[in-house]
Structure formats: structure tokens, C-alpha cells
Design a protein around this motif. Sequence first.
Motif, PDB file in Angstrom:
ATOM      1  N   LEU A 159     -12.354   9.865   6.605  1.00 35.58           N
ATOM      2  CA  LEU A 159     -11.674   9.109   5.547  1.00 35.58           C
ATOM      3  C   LEU A 159     -11.501   7.648   5.960  1.00 35.58           C
ATOM      4  O   LEU A 159     -11.672   6.743   5.137  1.00 35.58           O
ATOM      5  N   GLN A 160     -11.148   7.415   7.214  1.00 35.69           N
ATOM      6  CA  GLN A 160     -10.950   6.048   7.689  1.00 35.69           C
ATOM      7  C   GLN A 160     -12.230   5.234   7.602  1.00 35.69           C
ATOM      8  O   GLN A 160     -12.210   4.051   7.246  1.00 35.69           O
ATOM      9  N   GLU A 161     -13.345   5.880   7.893  1.00 32.62           N
ATOM     10  CA  GLU A 161     -14.634   5.195   7.811  1.00 32.62           C
ATOM     11  C   GLU A 161     -14.992   4.857   6.377  1.00 32.62           C
ATOM     12  O   GLU A 161     -15.532   3.783   6.089  1.00 32.62           O
ATOM     13  N   ARG A 162     -14.674   5.750   5.459  1.00 34.93           N
ATOM     14  CA  ARG A 162     -15.015   5.527   4.051  1.00 34.93           C
ATOM     15  C   ARG A 162     -14.031   4.584   3.350  1.00 34.93           C
ATOM     16  O   ARG A 162     -14.410   3.910   2.383  1.00 34.93           O
ATOM     17  N   LEU A 172      -2.639   7.965   3.996  1.00 36.61           N
ATOM     18  CA  LEU A 172      -2.184   9.345   4.114  1.00 36.61           C
ATOM     19  C   LEU A 172      -1.705   9.705   5.517  1.00 36.61           C
ATOM     20  O   LEU A 172      -2.264   9.238   6.512  1.00 36.61           O
ATOM     21  N   TYR A 173      -0.685  10.567   5.555  1.00 37.23           N
ATOM     22  CA  TYR A 173      -0.360  11.343   6.741  1.00 37.23           C
ATOM     23  C   TYR A 173      -0.956  12.734   6.504  1.00 37.23           C
ATOM     24  O   TYR A 173      -0.578  13.406   5.539  1.00 37.23           O
ATOM     25  N   LEU A 174      -1.845  13.160   7.367  1.00 41.13           N
ATOM     26  CA  LEU A 174      -2.487  14.468   7.231  1.00 41.13           C
ATOM     27  C   LEU A 174      -1.816  15.448   8.182  1.00 41.13           C
ATOM     28  O   LEU A 174      -1.981  15.359   9.406  1.00 41.13           O
ATOM     29  N   HIS A 175      -1.051  16.370   7.627  1.00 34.15           N
ATOM     30  CA  HIS A 175      -0.337  17.347   8.448  1.00 34.15           C
ATOM     31  C   HIS A 175      -1.208  18.569   8.730  1.00 34.15           C
ATOM     32  O   HIS A 175      -1.930  19.057   7.864  1.00 34.15           O
ATOM     33  N   MET A 190       0.842  -1.193   0.000  1.00 30.90           N
ATOM     34  CA  MET A 190       0.000   0.000   0.000  1.00 30.90           C
ATOM     35  C   MET A 190       0.882   1.249   0.000  1.00 30.90           C
ATOM     36  O   MET A 190       1.867   1.324   0.722  1.00 30.90           O
ATOM     37  N   THR A 191       0.553   2.235  -0.827  1.00 29.83           N
ATOM     38  CA  THR A 191       1.332   3.463  -0.914  1.00 29.83           C
ATOM     39  C   THR A 191       0.803   4.496   0.082  1.00 29.83           C
ATOM     40  O   THR A 191      -0.396   4.576   0.345  1.00 29.83           O
ATOM     41  N   THR A 192       1.731   5.300   0.607  1.00 32.49           N
ATOM     42  CA  THR A 192       1.377   6.282   1.628  1.00 32.49           C
ATOM     43  C   THR A 192       1.964   7.637   1.261  1.00 32.49           C
ATOM     44  O   THR A 192       3.132   7.735   0.894  1.00 32.49           O
ATOM     45  N   ASP A 213      -4.903   3.522   5.693  1.00 31.73           N
ATOM     46  CA  ASP A 213      -4.556   4.124   6.975  1.00 31.73           C
ATOM     47  C   ASP A 213      -4.490   5.645   6.837  1.00 31.73           C
ATOM     48  O   ASP A 213      -3.985   6.169   5.832  1.00 31.73           O
ATOM     49  N   PHE A 214      -4.966   6.331   7.869  1.00 36.35           N
ATOM     50  CA  PHE A 214      -4.960   7.794   7.866  1.00 36.35           C
ATOM     51  C   PHE A 214      -4.432   8.282   9.215  1.00 36.35           C
ATOM     52  O   PHE A 214      -5.062   8.093  10.248  1.00 36.35           O
ATOM     53  N   PHE A 215      -3.246   8.882   9.166  1.00 37.96           N
ATOM     54  CA  PHE A 215      -2.575   9.340  10.368  1.00 37.96           C
ATOM     55  C   PHE A 215      -2.595  10.864  10.411  1.00 37.96           C
ATOM     56  O   PHE A 215      -2.428  11.525   9.386  1.00 37.96           O
ATOM     57  N   VAL A 216      -2.760  11.409  11.594  1.00 36.44           N
ATOM     58  CA  VAL A 216      -2.728  12.859  11.787  1.00 36.44           C
ATOM     59  C   VAL A 216      -1.395  13.230  12.413  1.00 36.44           C
ATOM     60  O   VAL A 216      -1.006  12.675  13.444  1.00 36.44           O
ATOM     61  N   VAL A 217      -0.673  14.160  11.781  1.00 38.57           N
ATOM     62  CA  VAL A 217       0.643  14.587  12.279  1.00 38.57           C
ATOM     63  C   VAL A 217       0.678  16.104  12.348  1.00 38.57           C
ATOM     64  O   VAL A 217       0.131  16.795  11.490  1.00 38.57           O
ATOM     65  N   SER A 218       1.316  16.620  13.390  1.00 41.28           N
ATOM     66  CA  SER A 218       1.358  18.065  13.613  1.00 41.28           C
ATOM     67  C   SER A 218       2.783  18.595  13.507  1.00 41.28           C
ATOM     68  O   SER A 218       3.733  17.932  13.927  1.00 41.28           O
TER      69      SER A 218
END
Length: 241
Positions: free
Chosen positions: A46-49, A28-31, A1-3, A54-59
Motif C-alpha cells: 500500500l505504501q508503494e502504491r 491507515l493503521y493495520l491491526h 490527512m485522515t487516518t 501513511d500505513f502503520f502496522v499495529v499488533s
Amino acid sequence: MTTALIMGASGDIGMSICEELASAGWSLYLHYYQQAEKVINFASDLQERYPQQDFFVVSLNMLAENDLAAFFKNLFQVDGIVFAAGFTYYQLLPEMQGQQIDNLWQIHVKTPLLILQALQEKLARSKRGRVIFIGSVYGHRGSSMETVYSAVKGAQEGFVKAYAKEVATLGITVNVVAPGAVKTAMNQNWQMEELATLTEEIPLGRLAEPKEIANACSYLFMKEASYITGIILPIAGGWME
């Protein structure tokens, strides 16, 4: 899987890019920096759909260079990066403060280059690494009242043309998607008369939708776009071209 890492996922264009890449099967990494709740809720949606991704949140505060080391610890596989974060100042050059100039340089040029330094090995490991800068038509046409913004967007274009050559043998493509006027929150403060004048100057007679910028990014992330690198792709409705 590509990220993919989307820098600036909280903005209108960034969110649209996330939507398009997620629908194409990317994890995705969502910054974000300041809009935590908005991005966390978006990632959950997005994770539900797309439960197989995988969908990660990064700050990260992109103006805080010392925070980069901790940021990189949260990133594992990275096959693509979109630099969609940024801002501008509407001022004449004599009115600009030195810190404002530094801020524009840091967020649009220096921090993205530092991120690429750190993540190039991961992109190369992918064998189909993708890098996209969301630039601006001002980067190659210029704009009064935004001279420094025009300068840093021009710097992005110069860097992309050079870096694309440097990493071509690693299977990494590097491009700029350069929007013109886009229907985003940033333009909501304009007066109706100003928007009407601007629209008259655009041959297609309207502002771009964020999704139209995202569609260009989605294409450049495809395997079929593996021979496209080092280009500046204006998405401007014929404006300033």
C-alpha cells in the motif's frame, strides 16, 4: 490527512476495507494478531502504491485486555475505526465452554468498547469521526449452531444504535455493516453440497465478494455519508431479510 484504524486487517474483509479506504486517500493503521508477515507485506505494498499516505502496522491480541494500554501508545491521529476482527464457533449451545463464550464476548463487544472509550476524544477532534462494526445478518436474524455468535453480533447492533445517539453532537457517526454469506477463507471448509444449498437460499444466487462489504464501508466513511448514523446495513443479497 485522515487516518483510520482497521481492526482485523489480516482477514479477507479487513484487507478489502484497507484497499478501498487507501484508494480513497486514507492513511491507515493495520491491526493484526497472528499474521505479521502478511500484514507487513500488505502495508508495504500500500505504501508503494500510495506514497503520499501513511500505513502503520499495529499488533494486539484482542483477548488480552491488559495489552490495550501499550496498543494505544502506538496510535496518534484517529479519524475512523472499523472493527472487522472476529471469529465464531460452530457448536450447539450445550457444547459451548465458558471460555469460548467469554472469548466471543471479548473480541466482538468488550474490547471494541474499550477501544472506543480510549479513542473517542481523537474521533471527536476529527469533526468527521467514523465508526463501523462489521456485524452479521445473524445479529438480527440468528443462526442455530452459532447462538453465542448471534448474541454478540446482536449486542453490537444494540450498542451502535445507542452510541450513535451519544456521540452525534461530536460529529461521530456509528454504524453496522452486516454481511450475509461472504466468499472468504472462513467458508472454504464448507462442503460443495453445503455451499450449493446456501447459494440456493440467497435471492441473488451467490455469495458476496469481500470488496462489496468494503465498498459499503468506504461509502460510510465519505463526507457525503455524514447524515447516516445508528443504522444496520445488511449486505446479504436479500438472504435472511
